[in-house]
Motif scaffolding. Sequence first.
Motif, PDB file in Angstrom:
ATOM      1  N   THR A 287       0.844  -1.180   0.000  1.00  0.00           N
ATOM      2  CA  THR A 287       0.000   0.000   0.000  1.00  0.00           C
ATOM      3  C   THR A 287       0.891   1.245   0.000  1.00  0.00           C
ATOM      4  O   THR A 287       1.424   1.624   1.046  1.00  0.00           O
ATOM      5  CB  THR A 287      -0.929   0.017   1.236  1.00  0.00           C
ATOM      6  OG1 THR A 287      -1.641  -1.214   1.287  1.00  0.00           O
ATOM      7  CG2 THR A 287      -1.907   1.173   1.163  1.00  0.00           C
TER       8      THR A 287
ATOM      9  N   GLU B  52       1.790   6.337  -5.142  1.00  0.00           N
ATOM     10  CA  GLU B  52       0.750   5.683  -5.949  1.00  0.00           C
ATOM     11  C   GLU B  52       0.593   6.397  -7.295  1.00  0.00           C
ATOM     12  O   GLU B  52       0.472   5.753  -8.335  1.00  0.00           O
ATOM     13  CB  GLU B  52      -0.576   5.661  -5.202  1.00  0.00           C
ATOM     14  CG  GLU B  52      -1.656   4.931  -5.962  1.00  0.00           C
ATOM     15  CD  GLU B  52      -2.938   4.789  -5.168  1.00  0.00           C
ATOM     16  OE1 GLU B  52      -3.825   4.068  -5.655  1.00  0.00           O
ATOM     17  OE2 GLU B  52      -3.056   5.386  -4.085  1.00  0.00           O
ATOM     18  N   LYS B  53       0.625   7.720  -7.301  1.00  0.00           N
ATOM     19  CA  LYS B  53       0.544   8.472  -8.562  1.00  0.00           C
ATOM     20  C   LYS B  53       1.750   8.152  -9.452  1.00  0.00           C
ATOM     21  O   LYS B  53       1.613   8.029 -10.669  1.00  0.00           O
ATOM     22  CB  LYS B  53       0.482   9.969  -8.285  1.00  0.00           C
ATOM     23  CG  LYS B  53      -0.843  10.423  -7.746  1.00  0.00           C
ATOM     24  CD  LYS B  53      -0.834  11.925  -7.507  1.00  0.00           C
ATOM     25  CE  LYS B  53      -2.147  12.371  -6.893  1.00  0.00           C
ATOM     26  NZ  LYS B  53      -2.152  13.819  -6.632  1.00  0.00           N
TER      27      LYS B  53
ATOM     28  N   ILE C 107       3.534   5.325  -9.415  1.00  0.00           N
ATOM     29  CA  ILE C 107       3.418   3.946  -9.899  1.00  0.00           C
ATOM     30  C   ILE C 107       2.412   3.839 -11.039  1.00  0.00           C
ATOM     31  O   ILE C 107       2.644   3.151 -12.027  1.00  0.00           O
ATOM     32  CB  ILE C 107       3.025   2.997  -8.741  1.00  0.00           C
ATOM     33  CG1 ILE C 107       4.172   2.888  -7.734  1.00  0.00           C
ATOM     34  CG2 ILE C 107       2.644   1.609  -9.258  1.00  0.00           C
ATOM     35  CD1 ILE C 107       3.800   2.154  -6.460  1.00  0.00           C
ATOM     36  N   THR C 108       1.288   4.520 -10.920  1.00  0.00           N
ATOM     37  CA  THR C 108       0.205   4.376 -11.901  1.00  0.00           C
ATOM     38  C   THR C 108       0.289   5.362 -13.057  1.00  0.00           C
ATOM     39  O   THR C 108      -0.557   5.318 -13.949  1.00  0.00           O
ATOM     40  CB  THR C 108      -1.159   4.496 -11.203  1.00  0.00           C
ATOM     41  OG1 THR C 108      -1.237   5.776 -10.559  1.00  0.00           O
ATOM     42  CG2 THR C 108      -1.358   3.391 -10.192  1.00  0.00           C
ATOM     43  N   SER C 109       1.308   6.222 -13.078  1.00  0.00           N
ATOM     44  CA  SER C 109       1.463   7.183 -14.166  1.00  0.00           C
ATOM     45  C   SER C 109       1.648   6.450 -15.487  1.00  0.00           C
ATOM     46  O   SER C 109       2.348   5.439 -15.562  1.00  0.00           O
ATOM     47  CB  SER C 109       2.675   8.076 -13.907  1.00  0.00           C
ATOM     48  OG  SER C 109       2.947   8.860 -15.052  1.00  0.00           O
ATOM     49  N   ARG C 110       1.048   6.977 -16.535  1.00  0.00           N
ATOM     50  CA  ARG C 110       1.198   6.388 -17.861  1.00  0.00           C
ATOM     51  C   ARG C 110       2.269   7.116 -18.676  1.00  0.00           C
ATOM     52  O   ARG C 110       2.451   6.843 -19.855  1.00  0.00           O
ATOM     53  CB  ARG C 110      -0.139   6.380 -18.579  1.00  0.00           C
ATOM     54  CG  ARG C 110      -1.142   5.482 -17.852  1.00  0.00           C
ATOM     55  CD  ARG C 110      -2.426   5.286 -18.614  1.00  0.00           C
ATOM     56  NE  ARG C 110      -2.245   4.865 -19.983  1.00  0.00           N
ATOM     57  CZ  ARG C 110      -2.244   3.610 -20.428  1.00  0.00           C
ATOM     58  NH1 ARG C 110      -2.416   2.636 -19.574  1.00  0.00           N
ATOM     59  NH2 ARG C 110      -2.089   3.338 -21.693  1.00  0.00           N
TER      60      ARG C 110
ATOM     61  N   THR D 135       9.398   9.008 -15.912  1.00  0.00           N
ATOM     62  CA  THR D 135       8.938   9.563 -14.649  1.00  0.00           C
ATOM     63  C   THR D 135      10.133   9.743 -13.722  1.00  0.00           C
ATOM     64  O   THR D 135      11.144   9.057 -13.848  1.00  0.00           O
ATOM     65  CB  THR D 135       7.912   8.654 -13.948  1.00  0.00           C
ATOM     66  OG1 THR D 135       8.495   7.372 -13.765  1.00  0.00           O
ATOM     67  CG2 THR D 135       6.630   8.517 -14.749  1.00  0.00           C
TER      68      THR D 135
ATOM     69  N   ARG E 246       6.529  -0.032  -9.817  1.00  0.00           N
ATOM     70  CA  ARG E 246       6.230   0.559 -11.127  1.00  0.00           C
ATOM     71  C   ARG E 246       6.787  -0.335 -12.238  1.00  0.00           C
ATOM     72  O   ARG E 246       6.119  -0.587 -13.236  1.00  0.00           O
ATOM     73  CB  ARG E 246       6.816   1.956 -11.230  1.00  0.00           C
ATOM     74  CG  ARG E 246       6.561   2.595 -12.586  1.00  0.00           C
ATOM     75  CD  ARG E 246       7.010   4.033 -12.620  1.00  0.00           C
ATOM     76  NE  ARG E 246       7.047   4.558 -13.961  1.00  0.00           N
ATOM     77  CZ  ARG E 246       6.004   4.898 -14.695  1.00  0.00           C
ATOM     78  NH1 ARG E 246       4.781   4.785 -14.180  1.00  0.00           N
ATOM     79  NH2 ARG E 246       6.142   5.358 -15.911  1.00  0.00           N
TER      80      ARG E 246
ATOM     81  N   MET F 134       4.563  -3.465 -12.532  1.00  0.00           N
ATOM     82  CA  MET F 134       3.296  -3.171 -13.225  1.00  0.00           C
ATOM     83  C   MET F 134       3.520  -2.953 -14.717  1.00  0.00           C
ATOM     84  O   MET F 134       2.740  -3.409 -15.546  1.00  0.00           O
ATOM     85  CB  MET F 134       2.619  -1.947 -12.612  1.00  0.00           C
ATOM     86  CG  MET F 134       1.932  -2.242 -11.306  1.00  0.00           C
ATOM     87  SD  MET F 134       0.962  -0.852 -10.699  1.00  0.00           S
ATOM     88  CE  MET F 134      -0.113  -0.509 -12.060  1.00  0.00           C
ATOM     89  N   TYR F 135       4.594  -2.261 -15.063  1.00  0.00           N
ATOM     90  CA  TYR F 135       4.926  -2.028 -16.469  1.00  0.00           C
ATOM     91  C   TYR F 135       5.098  -3.358 -17.204  1.00  0.00           C
ATOM     92  O   TYR F 135       4.526  -3.570 -18.277  1.00  0.00           O
ATOM     93  CB  TYR F 135       6.199  -1.190 -16.549  1.00  0.00           C
ATOM     94  CG  TYR F 135       6.704  -0.944 -17.940  1.00  0.00           C
ATOM     95  CD1 TYR F 135       6.113   0.009 -18.759  1.00  0.00           C
ATOM     96  CD2 TYR F 135       7.794  -1.654 -18.439  1.00  0.00           C
ATOM     97  CE1 TYR F 135       6.580   0.245 -20.038  1.00  0.00           C
ATOM     98  CE2 TYR F 135       8.271  -1.423 -19.715  1.00  0.00           C
ATOM     99  CZ  TYR F 135       7.662  -0.469 -20.516  1.00  0.00           C
ATOM    100  OH  TYR F 135       8.123  -0.248 -21.780  1.00  0.00           O
TER     101      TYR F 135
ATOM    102  N   ASN G 112       1.843  -5.332 -17.745  1.00  0.00           N
ATOM    103  CA  ASN G 112       0.897  -4.768 -18.704  1.00  0.00           C
ATOM    104  C   ASN G 112       1.372  -4.832 -20.150  1.00  0.00           C
ATOM    105  O   ASN G 112       0.607  -4.515 -21.056  1.00  0.00           O
ATOM    106  CB  ASN G 112       0.575  -3.319 -18.316  1.00  0.00           C
ATOM    107  CG  ASN G 112      -0.238  -3.247 -17.051  1.00  0.00           C
ATOM    108  OD1 ASN G 112      -1.068  -4.105 -16.788  1.00  0.00           O
ATOM    109  ND2 ASN G 112       0.006  -2.237 -16.249  1.00  0.00           N
TER     110      ASN G 112
END
Length: 71
Positions: free
Chosen positions: A11, A17-18, A20-23, A27, A44, A47-48, A51
Motif C-alpha cells: 500500500t 501511488e501516482k 506507480i500508476t502514471s502512464r 517519470t 512501477r 506493473m509495467y 501490462n
Amino acid sequence: MAESSLKITYTPGPMIEKFITSRALYTVCMGARGSGKTTGGFFRAVMYAQNLPKKYHPVRVALIRDTRRNI
C-alpha cells in the motif's frame, strides 16, 4: 514452463501511488528519506512488465541507487 503466481500486498502513499500508476513514458520520483521511492520504483517496473504483451518479454528496467547497500 508452468505459470506461477505470487501475491504481494503493498500500500503506497498517495504520491508514490501516482508515480506507480502514471502512464508517462519517463517519470522521476523525488522525496524525503524513507518515503518509499525505491519500493515504488520496483512496483512501477513490475506493473509495467505485467501490462506489456508477452511478445515484448523479457522486459529490462533499471532501478538506480547511490550504493548497493541502499537498495
